[in-house]
Design an enzyme around this catalytic site. Sequence first.
Site, PDB file in Angstrom:
ATOM      1  N   TRP A 357      10.545  75.477 -97.773  1.00  0.00           N
ATOM      2  CA  TRP A 357      10.176  76.896 -97.761  1.00  0.00           C
ATOM      3  C   TRP A 357       8.800  77.094 -97.127  1.00  0.00           C
ATOM      4  O   TRP A 357       8.433  78.195 -96.738  1.00  0.00           O
ATOM      5  CB  TRP A 357      10.186  77.482 -99.181  1.00  0.00           C
ATOM      6  CG  TRP A 357       9.043  77.054-100.064  1.00  0.00           C
ATOM      7  CD1 TRP A 357       8.666  75.783-100.351  1.00  0.00           C
ATOM      8  CD2 TRP A 357       8.121  77.907-100.754  1.00  0.00           C
ATOM      9  NE1 TRP A 357       7.580  75.785-101.194  1.00  0.00           N
ATOM     10  CE2 TRP A 357       7.217  77.072-101.463  1.00  0.00           C
ATOM     11  CE3 TRP A 357       7.959  79.289-100.866  1.00  0.00           C
ATOM     12  CZ2 TRP A 357       6.176  77.572-102.251  1.00  0.00           C
ATOM     13  CZ3 TRP A 357       6.922  79.779-101.656  1.00  0.00           C
ATOM     14  CH2 TRP A 357       6.051  78.933-102.331  1.00  0.00           C
ATOM     15  N   ASP A 358       8.067  76.000 -96.983  1.00  0.00           N
ATOM     16  CA  ASP A 358       6.740  76.033 -96.366  1.00  0.00           C
ATOM     17  C   ASP A 358       6.772  76.778 -95.025  1.00  0.00           C
ATOM     18  O   ASP A 358       5.837  77.488 -94.671  1.00  0.00           O
ATOM     19  CB  ASP A 358       6.240  74.610 -96.074  1.00  0.00           C
ATOM     20  CG  ASP A 358       6.266  73.689 -97.278  1.00  0.00           C
ATOM     21  OD1 ASP A 358       7.098  73.889 -98.165  1.00  0.00           O
ATOM     22  OD2 ASP A 358       5.455  72.750 -97.301  1.00  0.00           O
ATOM     23  N   GLU A 488       5.514  73.413-109.396  1.00  0.00           N
ATOM     24  CA  GLU A 488       6.489  72.368-109.722  1.00  0.00           C
ATOM     25  C   GLU A 488       6.127  71.593-110.983  1.00  0.00           C
ATOM     26  O   GLU A 488       6.849  70.668-111.359  1.00  0.00           O
ATOM     27  CB  GLU A 488       6.644  71.420-108.528  1.00  0.00           C
ATOM     28  CG  GLU A 488       7.267  72.111-107.321  1.00  0.00           C
ATOM     29  CD  GLU A 488       7.508  71.177-106.154  1.00  0.00           C
ATOM     30  OE1 GLU A 488       6.861  70.111-106.095  1.00  0.00           O
ATOM     31  OE2 GLU A 488       8.331  71.519-105.286  1.00  0.00           O
ATOM     32  N   LYS A 600       0.375  73.562-110.691  1.00  0.00           N
ATOM     33  CA  LYS A 600       0.209  72.751-109.475  1.00  0.00           C
ATOM     34  C   LYS A 600      -0.274  73.601-108.302  1.00  0.00           C
ATOM     35  O   LYS A 600      -1.092  73.173-107.504  1.00  0.00           O
ATOM     36  CB  LYS A 600       1.548  72.099-109.147  1.00  0.00           C
ATOM     37  CG  LYS A 600       1.512  71.171-107.954  1.00  0.00           C
ATOM     38  CD  LYS A 600       2.899  70.601-107.679  1.00  0.00           C
ATOM     39  CE  LYS A 600       2.887  69.666-106.500  1.00  0.00           C
ATOM     40  NZ  LYS A 600       4.234  69.312-106.045  1.00  0.00           N
ATOM     41  N   GLN A 601       0.279  74.792-108.179  1.00  0.00           N
ATOM     42  CA  GLN A 601      -0.027  75.628-107.015  1.00  0.00           C
ATOM     43  C   GLN A 601       0.241  77.087-107.383  1.00  0.00           C
ATOM     44  O   GLN A 601       0.885  77.348-108.394  1.00  0.00           O
ATOM     45  CB  GLN A 601       0.854  75.232-105.842  1.00  0.00           C
ATOM     46  CG  GLN A 601       2.333  75.515-106.052  1.00  0.00           C
ATOM     47  CD  GLN A 601       3.218  74.639-105.199  1.00  0.00           C
ATOM     48  OE1 GLN A 601       3.608  73.554-105.615  1.00  0.00           O
ATOM     49  NE2 GLN A 601       3.546  75.101-104.007  1.00  0.00           N
TER      50      GLN A 601
HETATM   51  C1  BGC Z   1       5.087  71.610-103.138  1.00  0.00           C
HETATM   52  C2  BGC Z   1       6.211  72.454-102.571  1.00  0.00           C
HETATM   53  C3  BGC Z   1       6.337  72.168-101.105  1.00  0.00           C
HETATM   54  C4  BGC Z   1       6.498  70.679-100.852  1.00  0.00           C
HETATM   55  C5  BGC Z   1       6.457  70.351 -99.379  1.00  0.00           C
HETATM   56  C6  BGC Z   1       5.354  70.143-102.833  1.00  0.00           C
HETATM   57  O1  BGC Z   1       4.299  69.362-103.299  1.00  0.00           O
HETATM   58  O2  BGC Z   1       4.987  71.772-104.523  1.00  0.00           O
HETATM   59  O3  BGC Z   1       5.941  73.821-102.767  1.00  0.00           O
HETATM   60  O4  BGC Z   1       7.431  72.850-100.591  1.00  0.00           O
HETATM   61  O5  BGC Z   1       5.428  69.981-101.449  1.00  0.00           O
HETATM   62  O6  BGC Z   1       5.241  70.723 -98.814  1.00  0.00           O
END
Ligand code: BGC
Length: 772
Positions: A357-358, A488, A600-601
């Site tokens: 999804w990035d 996550e 995490k984000q």
């Molecule tokens: C992130 C995801 C991301 C993936 C790839 C993961 O660490 O939590 O949001 O899509 O990395 O960059």
Amino acid sequence: MKNYIIHDEWNIVEEGFDPALNNISESIFSIGNGRMGQRANFEEDYSGESLQGSYIAGVYYPDKTRVGWWKNGYPDYFAKVLNAANWIGIAIRVNGQVLDLHMAEVLQFRRVLNMREGYLMRTFTVRMPDGAIVSVEASRFCSLVDGEAAAIRYRITADNFNGTVTVCPYIDGDVSNKDANYDEKFWDEVSRSGSESRAFLTLSTKRTGFWVTTGMHYTVSDGSEDVVVAEQDVAREKFVGKSFGLPLTKGEPLTVYKYAVNLSSENHPKQTLEARASELLDKIVAKGFDQMLAEQATAWAHKWAESDIRIAGDVAAQQAIRFNIFQLYQTYTGEDDRLNIGPKGFTGEKYGGSTYWDTEAYCLPFYLATAPPEVARNLLLYRYKHLPKAIENAEKLGFGSGAALYPMVTINGEECHNEWEITFEEIHRNGAVAFAIYNYIRYTGDRTYLADHGLEVLIGIARFWAQRVSWSAERRRYVILGVTGPNEYENNVNNNWYTNTVAAWCLEYALVALAEVRTSAPDRYAAVVAKTTFRDDETDKWNAIIQQLHYPMDDVRGIFLQQDGFLDKELVPVSQLPSEQRPLNQHWSWDRILRSCYIKQADVLQGLYLFEERFDLETIRRNYDFYEPLTVHESSLSPCVHAILAAKLGDEQRAYQFYLRTARLDLDDYNNDTEDGLHITSMAGTWMSVVEGFAGMRVKDGRLHFNPMLPEKWHSYDFKVRFRGALLTVDITKTHVALSNAGHHSVTVHIFGEEFPIAPETTVMAPKYQQA
Ligand code: BGC
């Protein structure tokens, strides 16, 4: 965190050789051209720690998954872009001894990634076991102009002796992926051949059957003329090379040029690969290294002319933003709608080169503003073409009637990841795919995309959400259960606020799209209805969900809750975590992470970022103040969203800290993982931190709006954006905000809310500068 990259505005520089940092530098100094990419491995042999990595866009392997307890719905494979034949290799022996930096005494070493012109240069001097001192200057690049070609100049000088050198330029296809699930090798040899100075190796991938022909051609020069050598073929399975010996005279350099090409069956019929590789070699050898490099510099000059960001007064920030832009354009150039942007690009194996999804959530805004609209359109078409697979993906999970669930991780449209709770349950990704359509149209004004492609995707996505919600009789609301949000570090939660928000937004946007296409393109509307078997009454449930979806909130604090029950957690801010326990994912058990409050984000904040116009500033502030102190930013995608929100909230210092963190994430190895590869997709977030963060750029009602701030440390900064036929330079200094238009169309922009029309070749100056 590390601090060994020397600060420089246009170059990434490493002085001195530290084998312990070599894997990190191999990632940082990677080169690529959108068609292929190469980690900064050495041309000559190296027996120390190294991750050999050479990648060809689109060439992947469906590696069988490793799962302890198989469950229905798990994919069969985890796709990976393969480590391909090593085309950089030039084995060197000096007086019979192997030149190997691991075995020799390194007297001098310097690596420079020249971002202005797009090449990598390495110089070193070593003392060999017999005391011979040898200096080497090696330069190479993947050509932006001849997309399947690359060139190396390898110059070797005897510093204190007269002796001999044996040189063997080669192609080695006997390579493997470090992350292979069953230690298998993925390539078979199809053929190998050669003629004088030239060799070819054609390999095919197991199962997927891609063919790749790698070709090489070498020449040798003593500086004034070509040197004729007596070559010997070196050949074995999956390996071709040419070996020759020459005298090496003290102080008189010998230069080996190695031209390499990588052609894949994705772009050429299999049986023609070798002939086409040979033609391309003829072409580039005729040009020669110097001309190729000059063309490379010109091609990069064009890219920089439309995408550069200049920051005065802060070399670390300047270097970092250029590094981010440079690596993005090394990864994806946007001509081919079959290609996409893996989170590590061509710089490592992690994430398998797959699409996440990035791309939609982070990369699209960068390409929208710095490249012609076709580039962003190609990113959208990639997903459009995968719609049938997204429908199949949803079917595998028990959905039907044309519901589409885009994969969290994919190369060919199929879901190919195995971490059920973490990745599969991140169904919010469907929202990013829909939002990208909206974002593209909002930015470009290209409404035809909606009728031609977007609507079909939006119908599929809306159908998914309509089936994915549950009706809670208890709450008398729709709920979305068992999901993972962008954070996550929480899995399998109920009513993730971000997911619910994006789900309802998708339904609303699908309704808007239906209404628009019905009026603007009735024929196309009829065709889409027929193709998707869409029925008007489907929207009854969509409307009901929009009205009655549950959003977890805390009225006391005035915040949205990340998910149901979030407040049951022990809310201890990150500032109280011992630093040696960070990053958490490298120190804590998964159990401990899941029950902790650590984020995490950006999650709720991701929603506030995407849909900011729906929330007042105080709501954004309250949520930011609540969630940011609990956020560990252990995803590279996190600091940029926080930088943008901090800037919006007028917190210049925090915005600047987050900017540096996102911008120098890899250069300074913040998360202790750069050796796995660079965080390419978050690099677009770095660009957003400047343009949407500090400069406050937004698109509203078809116009660009700017609300700039200038970080205290910066004297000024400027950047370029394309917008609807205009090419704007936005220049922000302590005294003014100036916009000039080098494009062909007039546009009207808003600076601090005031309207300014800008005709081509004119500049406007905001009358007063308001420090936010
Ligand atoms: C992130 C995801 C991301 C993936 C790839 C993961 O660490 O939590 O949001 O899509 O990395 O960059």
